[in-house]
Scaffold this motif. Sequence first.
Motif, PDB file in Angstrom:
ATOM      1  N   LEU A 143      38.269  42.272  43.692  1.00 48.18           N
ATOM      2  CA  LEU A 143      37.870  40.866  43.758  1.00 48.18           C
ATOM      3  C   LEU A 143      38.527  40.053  42.646  1.00 48.18           C
ATOM      4  CD1 LEU A 143      34.056  41.321  44.505  1.00 48.18           C
ATOM      5  CD2 LEU A 143      35.804  40.527  46.101  1.00 48.18           C
ATOM      6  N   ALA A 144      38.611  40.634  41.457  1.00 49.58           N
ATOM      7  CA  ALA A 144      39.237  39.930  40.334  1.00 49.58           C
ATOM      8  C   ALA A 144      40.730  39.732  40.576  1.00 49.58           C
ATOM      9  CB  ALA A 144      39.009  40.714  39.043  1.00 49.58           C
ATOM     10  N   LEU A 145      41.400  40.741  41.138  1.00 50.09           N
ATOM     11  CA  LEU A 145      42.832  40.613  41.431  1.00 50.09           C
ATOM     12  C   LEU A 145      43.065  39.580  42.527  1.00 50.09           C
ATOM     13  CD1 LEU A 145      44.045  44.331  41.250  1.00 50.09           C
ATOM     14  CD2 LEU A 145      44.414  42.501  39.580  1.00 50.09           C
ATOM     15  N   LEU A 146      42.185  39.521  43.525  1.00 58.25           N
ATOM     16  CA  LEU A 146      42.293  38.484  44.552  1.00 58.25           C
ATOM     17  C   LEU A 146      42.178  37.097  43.924  1.00 58.25           C
ATOM     18  CD1 LEU A 146      40.203  39.856  47.569  1.00 58.25           C
ATOM     19  CD2 LEU A 146      42.668  39.402  47.515  1.00 58.25           C
ATOM     20  N   THR A 147      41.281  36.957  42.973  1.00 64.16           N
ATOM     21  CA  THR A 147      41.134  35.678  42.272  1.00 64.16           C
ATOM     22  C   THR A 147      42.400  35.336  41.494  1.00 64.16           C
ATOM     23  OG1 THR A 147      38.749  36.048  42.060  1.00 64.16           O
ATOM     24  CG2 THR A 147      39.748  34.421  40.603  1.00 64.16           C
ATOM     25  N   LEU A 175      53.369  31.506  23.809  1.00 67.82           N
ATOM     26  CA  LEU A 175      53.733  32.282  25.001  1.00 67.82           C
ATOM     27  C   LEU A 175      52.997  33.619  25.090  1.00 67.82           C
ATOM     28  CD1 LEU A 175      55.473  32.826  27.523  1.00 67.82           C
ATOM     29  CD2 LEU A 175      57.281  33.644  25.990  1.00 67.82           C
ATOM     30  N   PRO A 176      52.992  34.465  24.044  1.00 69.63           N
ATOM     31  CA  PRO A 176      52.280  35.754  24.162  1.00 69.63           C
ATOM     32  C   PRO A 176      50.791  35.593  24.445  1.00 69.63           C
ATOM     33  CG  PRO A 176      53.725  35.739  22.250  1.00 69.63           C
ATOM     34  CD  PRO A 176      53.652  34.328  22.732  1.00 69.63           C
ATOM     35  N   ILE A 177      50.170  34.582  23.820  1.00 67.76           N
ATOM     36  CA  ILE A 177      48.738  34.374  24.020  1.00 67.76           C
ATOM     37  C   ILE A 177      48.451  33.925  25.448  1.00 67.76           C
ATOM     38  CG2 ILE A 177      46.740  33.015  23.281  1.00 67.76           C
ATOM     39  CD1 ILE A 177      47.977  32.889  20.514  1.00 67.76           C
ATOM     40  N   ASN A 178      49.283  33.014  25.959  1.00 71.20           N
ATOM     41  CA  ASN A 178      49.081  32.525  27.323  1.00 71.20           C
ATOM     42  C   ASN A 178      49.314  33.624  28.360  1.00 71.20           C
ATOM     43  OD1 ASN A 178      48.427  29.916  26.497  1.00 71.20           O
ATOM     44  ND2 ASN A 178      50.573  29.264  26.479  1.00 71.20           N
ATOM     45  N   VAL A 179      50.290  34.493  28.106  1.00 74.72           N
ATOM     46  CA  VAL A 179      50.525  35.624  29.021  1.00 74.72           C
ATOM     47  C   VAL A 179      49.355  36.599  28.959  1.00 74.72           C
ATOM     48  CG1 VAL A 179      51.995  37.622  29.469  1.00 74.72           C
ATOM     49  CG2 VAL A 179      53.033  35.412  28.934  1.00 74.72           C
ATOM     50  N   PHE A 183      46.054  38.382  31.773  1.00 77.46           N
ATOM     51  CA  PHE A 183      45.605  39.767  31.917  1.00 77.46           C
ATOM     52  C   PHE A 183      44.109  39.901  31.619  1.00 77.46           C
ATOM     53  CE2 PHE A 183      50.159  40.450  31.387  1.00 77.46           C
ATOM     54  CZ  PHE A 183      50.402  41.451  32.311  1.00 77.46           C
ATOM     55  N   THR A 184      43.614  39.096  30.689  1.00 77.89           N
ATOM     56  CA  THR A 184      42.204  39.206  30.310  1.00 77.89           C
ATOM     57  C   THR A 184      41.272  38.571  31.339  1.00 77.89           C
ATOM     58  OG1 THR A 184      42.397  37.166  28.989  1.00 77.89           O
ATOM     59  CG2 THR A 184      42.749  39.265  27.853  1.00 77.89           C
ATOM     60  N   PRO A 186      41.266  38.684  34.836  1.00 77.19           N
ATOM     61  CA  PRO A 186      40.737  39.649  35.815  1.00 77.19           C
ATOM     62  C   PRO A 186      39.935  40.772  35.167  1.00 77.19           C
ATOM     63  CG  PRO A 186      43.122  39.905  35.578  1.00 77.19           C
ATOM     64  CD  PRO A 186      42.741  38.637  34.869  1.00 77.19           C
ATOM     65  N   LEU A 187      40.306  41.160  33.943  1.00 76.85           N
ATOM     66  CA  LEU A 187      39.542  42.207  33.259  1.00 76.85           C
ATOM     67  C   LEU A 187      38.117  41.756  32.986  1.00 76.85           C
ATOM     68  CD1 LEU A 187      42.093  43.680  30.665  1.00 76.85           C
ATOM     69  CD2 LEU A 187      41.119  44.828  32.660  1.00 76.85           C
ATOM     70  N   SER A 188      37.973  40.542  32.468  1.00 73.06           N
ATOM     71  CA  SER A 188      36.635  40.039  32.159  1.00 73.06           C
ATOM     72  C   SER A 188      35.812  39.829  33.423  1.00 73.06           C
ATOM     73  CB  SER A 188      36.729  38.732  31.367  1.00 73.06           C
ATOM     74  OG  SER A 188      37.368  37.720  32.125  1.00 73.06           O
ATOM     75  N   LEU A 189      36.452  39.312  34.490  1.00 73.24           N
ATOM     76  CA  LEU A 189      35.739  39.119  35.750  1.00 73.24           C
ATOM     77  C   LEU A 189      35.217  40.434  36.310  1.00 73.24           C
ATOM     78  CD1 LEU A 189      37.898  36.512  37.743  1.00 73.24           C
ATOM     79  CD2 LEU A 189      35.556  36.225  36.969  1.00 73.24           C
ATOM     80  N   SER A 190      36.081  41.442  36.348  1.00 69.20           N
ATOM     81  CA  SER A 190      35.723  42.708  36.978  1.00 69.20           C
ATOM     82  C   SER A 190      34.690  43.474  36.156  1.00 69.20           C
ATOM     83  CB  SER A 190      36.971  43.571  37.186  1.00 69.20           C
ATOM     84  OG  SER A 190      37.655  43.788  35.968  1.00 69.20           O
ATOM     85  N   PHE A 191      34.882  43.584  34.845  1.00 66.36           N
ATOM     86  CA  PHE A 191      33.975  44.384  34.030  1.00 66.36           C
ATOM     87  C   PHE A 191      32.633  43.696  33.814  1.00 66.36           C
ATOM     88  CE2 PHE A 191      37.891  46.618  32.948  1.00 66.36           C
ATOM     89  CZ  PHE A 191      37.456  47.929  32.999  1.00 66.36           C
ATOM     90  N   ARG A 192      32.611  42.362  33.796  1.00 68.63           N
ATOM     91  CA  ARG A 192      31.329  41.659  33.658  1.00 68.63           C
ATOM     92  C   ARG A 192      30.449  41.935  34.871  1.00 68.63           C
ATOM     93  NH1 ARG A 192      33.116  36.964  33.722  1.00 68.63           N
ATOM     94  NH2 ARG A 192      33.237  36.510  31.493  1.00 68.63           N
ATOM     95  N   LEU A 193      31.014  41.781  36.067  1.00 74.11           N
ATOM     96  CA  LEU A 193      30.241  42.006  37.284  1.00 74.11           C
ATOM     97  C   LEU A 193      29.838  43.466  37.421  1.00 74.11           C
ATOM     98  CD1 LEU A 193      29.098  40.958  39.947  1.00 74.11           C
ATOM     99  CD2 LEU A 193      31.364  41.268  40.976  1.00 74.11           C
TER     100      LEU A 193
END
Length: 250
Positions: A143-147, A175-179, A183-184, A186-193
Amino acid sequence: MFQIQNLSIISTLQPLFDLSEVSVGKHYYWDIGGFQVHGQVLLVSWFVLSLIAIISFLGNSKLAAMPEGVQNLTEYITEFIRDLAKTQIGEEEYLSWVPFLGTIFLFVFVSNWSGALVPWRLIEIPSGELAAPTNDINTTVALALLTSIAYFYAGISKKGLNYFKRYISPAVFLLPINVLEDFTKPLSLSFRLFGNILADELVVGVLIALVPLVVPIPIMLLGLFTSAIQALVFATLAGAYIGESLEDHH
Protein backbone atom coordinates in the motif's frame (compact mmCIF):
# COMPACT_ATOMS: atom_id res chain seq x y z
CA MET A 1 31.23 -11.44 -20.93
CA PHE A 2 27.49 -10.80 -20.63
CA GLN A 3 27.07 -13.81 -18.32
CA ILE A 4 29.94 -12.60 -16.11
CA GLN A 5 28.26 -9.20 -15.74
CA ASN A 6 24.95 -10.86 -14.86
CA LEU A 7 26.64 -12.99 -12.20
CA SER A 8 28.31 -9.89 -10.79
CA ILE A 9 24.97 -8.06 -10.59
CA ILE A 10 23.28 -11.03 -8.92
CA SER A 11 26.05 -11.36 -6.33
CA THR A 12 25.80 -7.63 -5.61
CA LEU A 13 22.03 -7.79 -5.11
CA GLN A 14 22.12 -11.05 -3.11
CA PRO A 15 21.85 -9.27 0.28
CA LEU A 16 18.62 -7.64 -0.93
CA PHE A 17 17.26 -11.01 -2.04
CA ASP A 18 18.13 -12.49 1.36
CA LEU A 19 16.44 -9.57 3.12
CA SER A 20 13.27 -10.00 1.06
CA GLU A 21 13.01 -13.62 2.22
CA VAL A 22 12.91 -12.68 5.90
CA SER A 23 9.57 -13.76 7.37
CA VAL A 24 7.96 -12.95 10.73
CA GLY A 25 5.80 -15.66 12.28
CA LYS A 26 4.25 -18.74 10.69
CA HIS A 27 2.44 -18.43 7.37
CA TYR A 28 0.22 -20.50 5.12
CA TYR A 29 2.25 -20.52 1.91
CA TRP A 30 0.91 -20.92 -1.63
CA ASP A 31 3.17 -21.60 -4.60
CA ILE A 32 2.05 -19.38 -7.48
CA GLY A 33 4.19 -19.17 -10.59
CA GLY A 34 7.26 -20.38 -8.73
CA PHE A 35 6.81 -17.79 -5.96
CA GLN A 36 5.71 -18.36 -2.39
CA VAL A 37 2.94 -16.02 -1.22
CA HIS A 38 1.17 -15.74 2.11
CA GLY A 39 -2.09 -17.54 1.47
CA GLN A 40 -3.76 -16.39 4.68
CA VAL A 41 -3.31 -12.76 3.66
CA LEU A 42 -4.88 -13.36 0.25
CA LEU A 43 -7.83 -15.21 1.78
CA VAL A 44 -8.72 -12.39 4.18
CA SER A 45 -7.97 -9.72 1.53
CA TRP A 46 -10.46 -11.41 -0.82
CA PHE A 47 -13.02 -11.39 2.00
CA VAL A 48 -12.42 -7.66 2.57
CA LEU A 49 -12.66 -6.82 -1.14
CA SER A 50 -15.81 -8.93 -1.50
CA LEU A 51 -17.41 -7.16 1.46
CA ILE A 52 -16.60 -3.74 0.00
CA ALA A 53 -17.94 -4.81 -3.42
CA ILE A 54 -21.20 -6.14 -1.93
CA ILE A 55 -21.84 -2.96 0.08
CA SER A 56 -21.04 -0.82 -2.99
CA PHE A 57 -23.44 -2.86 -5.14
CA LEU A 58 -26.24 -2.73 -2.58
CA GLY A 59 -25.80 1.01 -2.10
CA ASN A 60 -25.65 1.93 -5.80
CA SER A 61 -27.79 -0.64 -7.61
CA LYS A 62 -31.09 1.21 -7.04
CA LEU A 63 -30.34 4.88 -6.50
CA ALA A 64 -33.11 7.01 -5.03
CA ALA A 65 -33.51 10.79 -4.87
CA MET A 66 -33.85 10.52 -1.09
CA PRO A 67 -31.07 8.13 0.02
CA GLU A 68 -31.74 5.70 2.83
CA GLY A 69 -30.19 2.54 4.22
CA VAL A 70 -27.05 1.33 2.46
CA GLN A 71 -27.23 4.10 -0.16
CA ASN A 72 -27.10 6.66 2.62
CA LEU A 73 -23.97 4.95 4.00
CA THR A 74 -22.19 4.84 0.63
CA GLU A 75 -23.02 8.48 -0.13
CA TYR A 76 -21.75 9.53 3.28
CA ILE A 77 -18.47 7.68 2.69
CA THR A 78 -18.15 9.23 -0.78
CA GLU A 79 -18.68 12.75 0.58
CA PHE A 80 -16.18 12.08 3.36
CA ILE A 81 -13.51 10.95 0.87
CA ARG A 82 -14.23 13.92 -1.41
CA ASP A 83 -13.80 16.36 1.47
CA LEU A 84 -10.57 14.64 2.51
CA ALA A 85 -9.19 14.77 -1.05
CA LYS A 86 -10.23 18.41 -1.48
CA THR A 87 -8.51 19.39 1.77
CA GLN A 88 -5.24 17.60 1.01
CA ILE A 89 -4.94 18.02 -2.78
CA GLY A 90 -6.84 21.21 -3.55
CA GLU A 91 -10.11 22.12 -5.26
CA GLU A 92 -8.71 22.17 -8.81
CA GLU A 93 -7.33 18.63 -9.04
CA TYR A 94 -8.83 16.58 -6.22
CA LEU A 95 -11.66 14.88 -8.15
CA SER A 96 -9.40 12.63 -10.22
CA TRP A 97 -7.80 11.30 -7.01
CA VAL A 98 -11.00 10.54 -5.10
CA PRO A 99 -11.18 6.91 -6.42
CA PHE A 100 -7.59 6.18 -5.38
CA LEU A 101 -7.88 7.70 -1.91
CA GLY A 102 -11.30 6.11 -1.45
CA THR A 103 -9.97 2.67 -2.35
CA ILE A 104 -6.98 3.04 -0.03
CA PHE A 105 -9.14 4.27 2.86
CA LEU A 106 -11.85 1.61 2.50
CA PHE A 107 -9.40 -1.28 2.13
CA VAL A 108 -7.37 -0.24 5.18
CA PHE A 109 -10.48 0.58 7.23
CA VAL A 110 -12.34 -2.68 6.49
CA SER A 111 -9.12 -4.71 6.86
CA ASN A 112 -8.43 -3.19 10.28
CA TRP A 113 -11.98 -3.73 11.48
CA SER A 114 -12.04 -7.28 10.15
CA GLY A 115 -9.13 -8.07 12.43
CA ALA A 116 -10.90 -6.48 15.40
CA LEU A 117 -14.41 -7.88 14.85
CA VAL A 118 -14.07 -11.23 13.04
CA PRO A 119 -12.80 -14.18 15.14
CA TRP A 120 -10.37 -15.38 12.46
CA ARG A 121 -8.42 -17.54 14.91
CA LEU A 122 -11.39 -19.90 15.21
CA ILE A 123 -10.87 -20.89 11.56
CA GLU A 124 -8.11 -23.47 11.35
CA ILE A 125 -5.73 -23.55 8.38
CA PRO A 126 -2.79 -25.95 7.74
CA SER A 127 -0.20 -23.45 8.99
CA GLY A 128 -0.24 -20.03 10.58
CA GLU A 129 -3.52 -18.27 11.32
CA LEU A 130 -5.94 -15.86 9.68
CA ALA A 131 -5.76 -12.19 10.67
CA ALA A 132 -6.30 -8.72 9.25
CA PRO A 133 -4.39 -8.16 5.96
CA THR A 134 -2.83 -5.04 7.48
CA ASN A 135 -1.38 -7.30 10.17
CA ASP A 136 1.13 -8.46 7.53
CA ILE A 137 4.06 -6.21 6.64
CA ASN A 138 3.81 -7.22 2.96
CA THR A 139 0.34 -5.68 2.69
CA THR A 140 1.29 -2.39 4.33
CA VAL A 141 4.48 -2.10 2.26
CA ALA A 142 2.49 -2.74 -0.93
CA LEU A 143 0.00 0.00 0.00
CA ALA A 144 2.84 2.40 0.81
CA LEU A 145 4.58 1.67 -2.51
CA LEU A 146 1.30 2.25 -4.37
CA THR A 147 1.08 5.62 -2.64
CA SER A 148 4.66 6.44 -3.69
CA ILE A 149 3.92 5.50 -7.30
CA ALA A 150 0.77 7.64 -7.16
CA TYR A 151 2.48 10.83 -6.03
CA PHE A 152 5.35 10.34 -8.48
CA TYR A 153 2.80 9.86 -11.26
CA ALA A 154 0.87 12.94 -10.13
CA GLY A 155 3.95 15.16 -10.16
CA ILE A 156 5.45 13.88 -13.40
CA SER A 157 2.13 13.92 -15.28
CA LYS A 158 1.60 17.58 -14.36
CA LYS A 159 5.14 18.99 -14.51
CA GLY A 160 7.06 16.52 -16.67
CA LEU A 161 10.79 16.40 -15.97
CA ASN A 162 10.51 19.72 -14.16
CA TYR A 163 9.07 17.71 -11.29
CA PHE A 164 12.60 16.62 -10.35
CA LYS A 165 13.59 20.24 -9.70
CA ARG A 166 11.99 19.76 -6.29
CA TYR A 167 15.06 17.77 -5.24
CA ILE A 168 17.28 20.85 -5.53
CA SER A 169 14.74 23.30 -4.16
CA PRO A 170 15.27 25.65 -2.42
CA ALA A 171 19.01 24.83 -2.54
CA VAL A 172 21.19 22.25 -4.32
CA PHE A 173 22.83 21.02 -1.11
CA LEU A 174 19.41 19.72 0.01
CA LEU A 175 19.46 17.06 -2.73
CA PRO A 176 20.44 14.13 -0.43
CA ILE A 177 17.81 15.10 2.14
CA ASN A 178 15.06 15.43 -0.46
CA VAL A 179 15.98 12.06 -2.01
CA LEU A 180 16.05 10.43 1.43
CA GLU A 181 12.59 11.84 2.13
CA ASP A 182 11.14 9.81 -0.75
CA PHE A 183 12.50 6.64 0.88
CA THR A 184 11.28 7.49 4.38
CA LYS A 185 7.70 8.26 3.28
CA PRO A 186 6.76 4.67 2.30
CA LEU A 187 8.74 3.30 5.25
CA SER A 188 6.86 5.44 7.75
CA LEU A 189 3.49 4.70 6.12
CA SER A 190 4.01 0.94 6.09
CA PHE A 191 5.57 0.47 9.53
CA ARG A 192 3.15 2.84 11.29
CA LEU A 193 0.12 0.92 10.03
CA PHE A 194 1.68 -2.52 10.50
CA GLY A 195 2.98 -1.76 13.99
CA ASN A 196 -0.28 -0.33 15.31
CA ILE A 197 -2.50 -3.15 13.98
CA LEU A 198 -0.10 -5.88 15.12
CA ALA A 199 0.26 -4.35 18.58
CA ASP A 200 -3.50 -4.00 18.99
CA GLU A 201 -4.15 -7.65 18.07
CA LEU A 202 -1.34 -8.86 20.34
CA VAL A 203 -2.65 -6.88 23.32
CA VAL A 204 -6.20 -8.15 22.81
CA GLY A 205 -4.95 -11.73 22.39
CA VAL A 206 -2.90 -11.61 25.59
CA LEU A 207 -5.74 -10.06 27.62
CA ILE A 208 -8.24 -12.63 26.36
CA ALA A 209 -5.84 -15.40 27.43
CA LEU A 210 -5.29 -13.89 30.88
CA VAL A 211 -8.70 -12.34 31.66
CA PRO A 212 -11.16 -13.82 29.18
CA LEU A 213 -14.39 -12.08 30.23
CA VAL A 214 -14.62 -8.37 31.03
CA VAL A 215 -11.24 -6.65 30.64
CA PRO A 216 -10.68 -7.25 26.87
CA ILE A 217 -13.99 -5.57 25.87
CA PRO A 218 -12.87 -1.92 26.47
CA ILE A 219 -9.55 -2.73 24.78
CA MET A 220 -11.42 -4.14 21.75
CA LEU A 221 -13.56 -0.97 21.56
CA LEU A 222 -10.40 1.12 21.75
CA GLY A 223 -8.94 -1.09 19.01
CA LEU A 224 -11.90 -0.29 16.73
CA PHE A 225 -11.32 3.42 17.30
CA THR A 226 -7.57 3.26 16.68
CA SER A 227 -8.13 1.06 13.60
CA ALA A 228 -10.39 3.72 12.10
CA ILE A 229 -7.87 6.44 12.98
CA GLN A 230 -5.07 4.48 11.28
CA ALA A 231 -7.11 4.21 8.08
CA LEU A 232 -7.80 7.94 8.19
CA VAL A 233 -4.14 8.77 8.84
CA PHE A 234 -2.97 6.57 5.96
CA ALA A 235 -5.45 8.10 3.48
CA THR A 236 -4.74 11.63 4.72
CA LEU A 237 -0.98 11.24 4.34
CA ALA A 238 -1.44 9.70 0.88
CA GLY A 239 -3.52 12.72 -0.14
CA ALA A 240 -0.98 15.11 1.40
CA TYR A 241 1.88 13.52 -0.54
CA ILE A 242 -0.08 13.71 -3.80
CA GLY A 243 -1.00 17.32 -3.10
CA GLU A 244 2.63 18.13 -2.39
CA SER A 245 3.66 16.64 -5.76
CA LEU A 246 1.04 18.71 -7.58
CA GLU A 247 1.89 21.92 -5.75
CA ASP A 248 3.62 24.63 -7.76
CA HIS A 249 6.90 25.69 -6.20
CA HIS A 250 8.07 29.24 -6.83
